[in-house]
Scaffold this motif. Structure first.
Motif, PDB file in Angstrom:
ATOM      1  N   PHE A 129       0.823  -1.201   0.000  1.00  0.00           N
ATOM      2  CA  PHE A 129       0.000   0.000   0.000  1.00  0.00           C
ATOM      3  C   PHE A 129       0.860   1.255   0.000  1.00  0.00           C
ATOM      4  CE2 PHE A 129      -2.333  -3.408   2.021  1.00  0.00           C
ATOM      5  CZ  PHE A 129      -3.589  -3.334   1.425  1.00  0.00           C
ATOM      6  N   ASP A 130       0.313   2.309  -0.607  1.00  0.00           N
ATOM      7  CA  ASP A 130       0.967   3.615  -0.541  1.00  0.00           C
ATOM      8  C   ASP A 130       0.847   4.204   0.862  1.00  0.00           C
ATOM      9  OD1 ASP A 130       1.588   4.047  -3.484  1.00  0.00           O
ATOM     10  OD2 ASP A 130      -0.574   3.734  -3.576  1.00  0.00           O
ATOM     11  N   VAL A 131      -0.279   3.928   1.512  1.00  0.00           N
ATOM     12  CA  VAL A 131      -0.561   4.476   2.841  1.00  0.00           C
ATOM     13  C   VAL A 131      -1.172   3.383   3.717  1.00  0.00           C
ATOM     14  CG1 VAL A 131      -1.822   6.227   4.173  1.00  0.00           C
ATOM     15  CG2 VAL A 131      -1.037   6.754   1.837  1.00  0.00           C
ATOM     16  N   VAL A 132      -0.649   3.238   4.924  1.00  0.00           N
ATOM     17  CA  VAL A 132      -1.240   2.348   5.919  1.00  0.00           C
ATOM     18  C   VAL A 132      -1.699   3.195   7.100  1.00  0.00           C
ATOM     19  CG1 VAL A 132      -0.845   0.464   7.563  1.00  0.00           C
ATOM     20  CG2 VAL A 132       0.121   0.327   5.245  1.00  0.00           C
ATOM     21  N   LEU A 133      -2.995   3.146   7.389  1.00  0.00           N
ATOM     22  CA  LEU A 133      -3.541   3.821   8.561  1.00  0.00           C
ATOM     23  C   LEU A 133      -3.635   2.804   9.693  1.00  0.00           C
ATOM     24  CD1 LEU A 133      -6.459   6.010   7.124  1.00  0.00           C
ATOM     25  CD2 LEU A 133      -4.045   6.602   7.431  1.00  0.00           C
ATOM     26  N   ASN A 134      -2.949   3.101  10.782  1.00  0.00           N
ATOM     27  CA  ASN A 134      -2.849   2.206  11.932  1.00  0.00           C
ATOM     28  C   ASN A 134      -3.324   3.032  13.135  1.00  0.00           C
ATOM     29  OD1 ASN A 134      -1.928   0.568  14.025  1.00  0.00           O
ATOM     30  ND2 ASN A 134       0.079   0.219  13.120  1.00  0.00           N
ATOM     31  N   MET A 135      -4.626   3.270  13.185  1.00  0.00           N
ATOM     32  CA  MET A 135      -5.169   4.281  14.089  1.00  0.00           C
ATOM     33  C   MET A 135      -5.968   3.669  15.239  1.00  0.00           C
ATOM     34  SD  MET A 135      -4.006   6.821  12.272  1.00  0.00           S
ATOM     35  CE  MET A 135      -4.782   8.382  12.710  1.00  0.00           C
ATOM     36  N   GLU A 136      -5.504   3.939  16.465  1.00  0.00           N
ATOM     37  CA  GLU A 136      -6.159   3.443  17.682  1.00  0.00           C
ATOM     38  C   GLU A 136      -6.285   1.920  17.664  1.00  0.00           C
ATOM     39  OE1 GLU A 136      -7.972   6.138  15.975  1.00  0.00           O
ATOM     40  OE2 GLU A 136      -6.694   7.476  17.133  1.00  0.00           O
ATOM     41  N   VAL A 137      -5.216   1.241  17.235  1.00  0.00           N
ATOM     42  CA  VAL A 137      -5.243  -0.222  17.152  1.00  0.00           C
ATOM     43  C   VAL A 137      -4.155  -0.860  18.022  1.00  0.00           C
ATOM     44  CG1 VAL A 137      -5.189  -2.228  15.608  1.00  0.00           C
ATOM     45  CG2 VAL A 137      -6.058  -0.053  14.769  1.00  0.00           C
ATOM     46  N   VAL A 138      -2.949  -0.283  18.025  1.00  0.00           N
ATOM     47  CA  VAL A 138      -1.811  -0.964  18.669  1.00  0.00           C
ATOM     48  C   VAL A 138      -2.051  -1.248  20.145  1.00  0.00           C
ATOM     49  CG1 VAL A 138      -0.082  -0.182  17.036  1.00  0.00           C
ATOM     50  CG2 VAL A 138      -0.598   1.228  19.014  1.00  0.00           C
ATOM     51  N   GLU A 139      -2.876  -0.419  20.808  1.00  0.00           N
ATOM     52  CA  GLU A 139      -3.136  -0.651  22.227  1.00  0.00           C
ATOM     53  C   GLU A 139      -4.167  -1.752  22.470  1.00  0.00           C
ATOM     54  OE1 GLU A 139      -5.835   2.907  21.106  1.00  0.00           O
ATOM     55  OE2 GLU A 139      -3.862   2.094  20.555  1.00  0.00           O
ATOM     56  N   VAL A 163       0.204   6.292  12.579  1.00  0.00           N
ATOM     57  CA  VAL A 163      -0.179   5.536  13.769  1.00  0.00           C
ATOM     58  C   VAL A 163      -0.782   6.493  14.787  1.00  0.00           C
ATOM     59  CG1 VAL A 163       0.604   3.929  15.559  1.00  0.00           C
ATOM     60  CG2 VAL A 163       1.807   4.024  13.351  1.00  0.00           C
ATOM     61  N   ALA A 164      -1.871   6.071  15.425  1.00  0.00           N
ATOM     62  CA  ALA A 164      -2.437   6.833  16.540  1.00  0.00           C
ATOM     63  C   ALA A 164      -2.614   5.887  17.711  1.00  0.00           C
ATOM     64  CB  ALA A 164      -3.778   7.449  16.155  1.00  0.00           C
ATOM     65  N   THR A 165      -2.191   6.323  18.893  1.00  0.00           N
ATOM     66  CA  THR A 165      -2.322   5.472  20.066  1.00  0.00           C
ATOM     67  C   THR A 165      -2.314   6.334  21.322  1.00  0.00           C
ATOM     68  OG1 THR A 165      -1.473   3.459  21.131  1.00  0.00           O
ATOM     69  CG2 THR A 165       0.159   5.024  20.294  1.00  0.00           C
ATOM     70  N   LEU A 166      -2.168   5.684  22.479  1.00  0.00           N
ATOM     71  CA  LEU A 166      -2.168   6.362  23.772  1.00  0.00           C
ATOM     72  C   LEU A 166      -0.853   6.115  24.485  1.00  0.00           C
ATOM     73  CD1 LEU A 166      -5.743   5.205  24.492  1.00  0.00           C
ATOM     74  CD2 LEU A 166      -5.113   7.573  24.923  1.00  0.00           C
ATOM     75  N   ASN A 167      -0.342   7.151  25.122  1.00  0.00           N
ATOM     76  CA  ASN A 167       0.919   7.070  25.837  1.00  0.00           C
ATOM     77  C   ASN A 167       0.706   6.433  27.214  1.00  0.00           C
ATOM     78  OD1 ASN A 167       3.543   7.420  26.702  1.00  0.00           O
ATOM     79  ND2 ASN A 167       3.627   9.612  26.232  1.00  0.00           N
ATOM     80  N   ARG A 168       1.647   5.600  27.645  1.00  0.00           N
ATOM     81  CA  ARG A 168       1.546   4.928  28.944  1.00  0.00           C
ATOM     82  C   ARG A 168       2.117   5.825  30.044  1.00  0.00           C
ATOM     83  NH1 ARG A 168       4.098   0.916  27.623  1.00  0.00           N
ATOM     84  NH2 ARG A 168       5.971   1.047  28.906  1.00  0.00           N
ATOM     85  N   THR A 169       1.311   6.832  30.399  1.00  0.00           N
ATOM     86  CA  THR A 169       1.701   7.795  31.426  1.00  0.00           C
ATOM     87  C   THR A 169       0.621   7.861  32.496  1.00  0.00           C
ATOM     88  OG1 THR A 169       0.591   9.599  30.264  1.00  0.00           O
ATOM     89  CG2 THR A 169       2.930   9.218  29.715  1.00  0.00           C
ATOM     90  N   PRO A 170       0.961   8.350  33.692  1.00  0.00           N
ATOM     91  CA  PRO A 170      -0.076   8.568  34.714  1.00  0.00           C
ATOM     92  C   PRO A 170      -1.177   9.505  34.215  1.00  0.00           C
ATOM     93  CG  PRO A 170       2.101   8.657  35.712  1.00  0.00           C
ATOM     94  CD  PRO A 170       2.321   8.603  34.220  1.00  0.00           C
ATOM     95  N   VAL A 198       1.222   2.628  24.712  1.00  0.00           N
ATOM     96  CA  VAL A 198       2.551   2.564  24.089  1.00  0.00           C
ATOM     97  C   VAL A 198       3.274   3.899  24.210  1.00  0.00           C
ATOM     98  CG1 VAL A 198       3.815   2.009  21.976  1.00  0.00           C
ATOM     99  CG2 VAL A 198       1.615   0.890  22.438  1.00  0.00           C
ATOM    100  N   LYS A 199       4.443   3.874  24.807  1.00  0.00           N
ATOM    101  CA  LYS A 199       5.250   5.091  24.908  1.00  0.00           C
ATOM    102  C   LYS A 199       5.842   5.440  23.543  1.00  0.00           C
ATOM    103  CE  LYS A 199       6.594   4.774  29.778  1.00  0.00           C
ATOM    104  NZ  LYS A 199       6.130   6.127  30.128  1.00  0.00           N
ATOM    105  N   PRO A 200       6.030   6.735  23.267  1.00  0.00           N
ATOM    106  CA  PRO A 200       6.590   7.135  21.962  1.00  0.00           C
ATOM    107  C   PRO A 200       7.913   6.459  21.634  1.00  0.00           C
ATOM    108  CG  PRO A 200       5.671   9.038  23.077  1.00  0.00           C
ATOM    109  CD  PRO A 200       5.607   7.904  24.059  1.00  0.00           C
TER     110      PRO A 200
END
Length: 247
Positions: A129-139, A163-170, A198-200
């Motif tokens: 693919f030219d573009v892969v959207l990996n959004m709110e999935v890795v977590e 990629v879009a996700t959430l950082n593992r922070t307090p 997932v941390k950056p």
């Protein structure tokens, strides 16, 4: 992490399958994604168009590009990408999500190739693919390394992955879980597991291991005064990454 033969987490699939019929209800369980969608759509459109030398304000700036929306859910990203001109494959490990997405796209008159499959199966089949959207999935996956490697393998030389996700922070625990799920009720309780955030730096390592080069990190925050999401420099909770495979 210990290598898995699959990226699928059965408990996550069951959770999202149970509410699959609500994907397109702007006031239902996916209301936060509907609210978030304009901000992430603008980001995707602008970054992809700029990378491929297109005018992001044109009617179909993604025309001629093949795009994968992995973990597509009910198609909240796949449909706008198709309207922007991309040839879209939407893939999800939850069959009910795929069926919901396909019915909605058919009613909208959009030709989207929805598939009930996994990232590793697509990669093994040699999909590119030219573009892969990996959004709110890795977590939500069982093996981040396997999942990211599979997604990266499908990016063509010169192509992009977002990629879009959430950082593992307090802060993320307080806002995305305690606040969003238990206090405000924006999301069903149990939607997220903080230990899977997932941390950056971890995401950066996964992108590099997959042969991709990160272009940028971009924070996304909710502005309560404006009652909308906006791009920020704060990576403490929600953030996105843009990466490319060298041509």
């Amino acid at each position: 992490m210990t290598a898995q033969s699959t990226t699928v987490d059965p408990s996550e699939i069951a959770r999202f399958s149970a509410i699959a019929d609500e994907w397109w209800d702007p006031n239902g369980k996916f209301k936060p994604l509907h609210r978030f969608n304009p901000t992430r759509l603008e980001y995707i459109r602008d970054r992809v168009a700029t990378h491929f030398g297109r005018d992001p304000r044109s009617a179909q700036p993604l025309a001629g590009l093949r795009l994968l929306d992995i973990g597509c859910g009910g198609g909240l990203l796949s449909e706008p990408m198709a309207r922007l001109g991309a040839s879209v494959v939407g893939a999800d490990a939850a069959e009910r999500n795929v069926k919901t997405a396909a019915v909605h796209a058919d009613r909208a008159g959009l030709a989207i190739d929805y598939r009930h499959t996994t990232a590793e199966a697509l990669a093994a089949a040699g999909e590119q693919f030219d573009v892969v959207l990996n959004m709110e999935v890795v977590e939500h996956v069982a093996d981040i390394g396997l999942f990211m490697n599979a997604c990266a393998a499908m990016v063509k030389p010169g192509g992009l992955m977002l990629v879009a996700t959430l950082n593992r922070t307090p802060k993320a625990f307080a806002l995305a879980i305690v606040g969003a799920e238990y206090v405000l009720g924006w999301l069903p309780r149990g939607t997220h597991t903080w230990s899977k955030f997932v941390k950056p730096g971890e995401l950066d390592s996964a992108l590099t291991a997959g042969g991709l080069s990160r272009v940028e990190f971009q924070g996304v925050s909710f502005d309560p005064l404006a009652d909308r999401w906006r791009l920020t420099g704060d990576l403490g909770v929600n953030y996105m990454a843009l990466a490319t495979r060298p041509a």
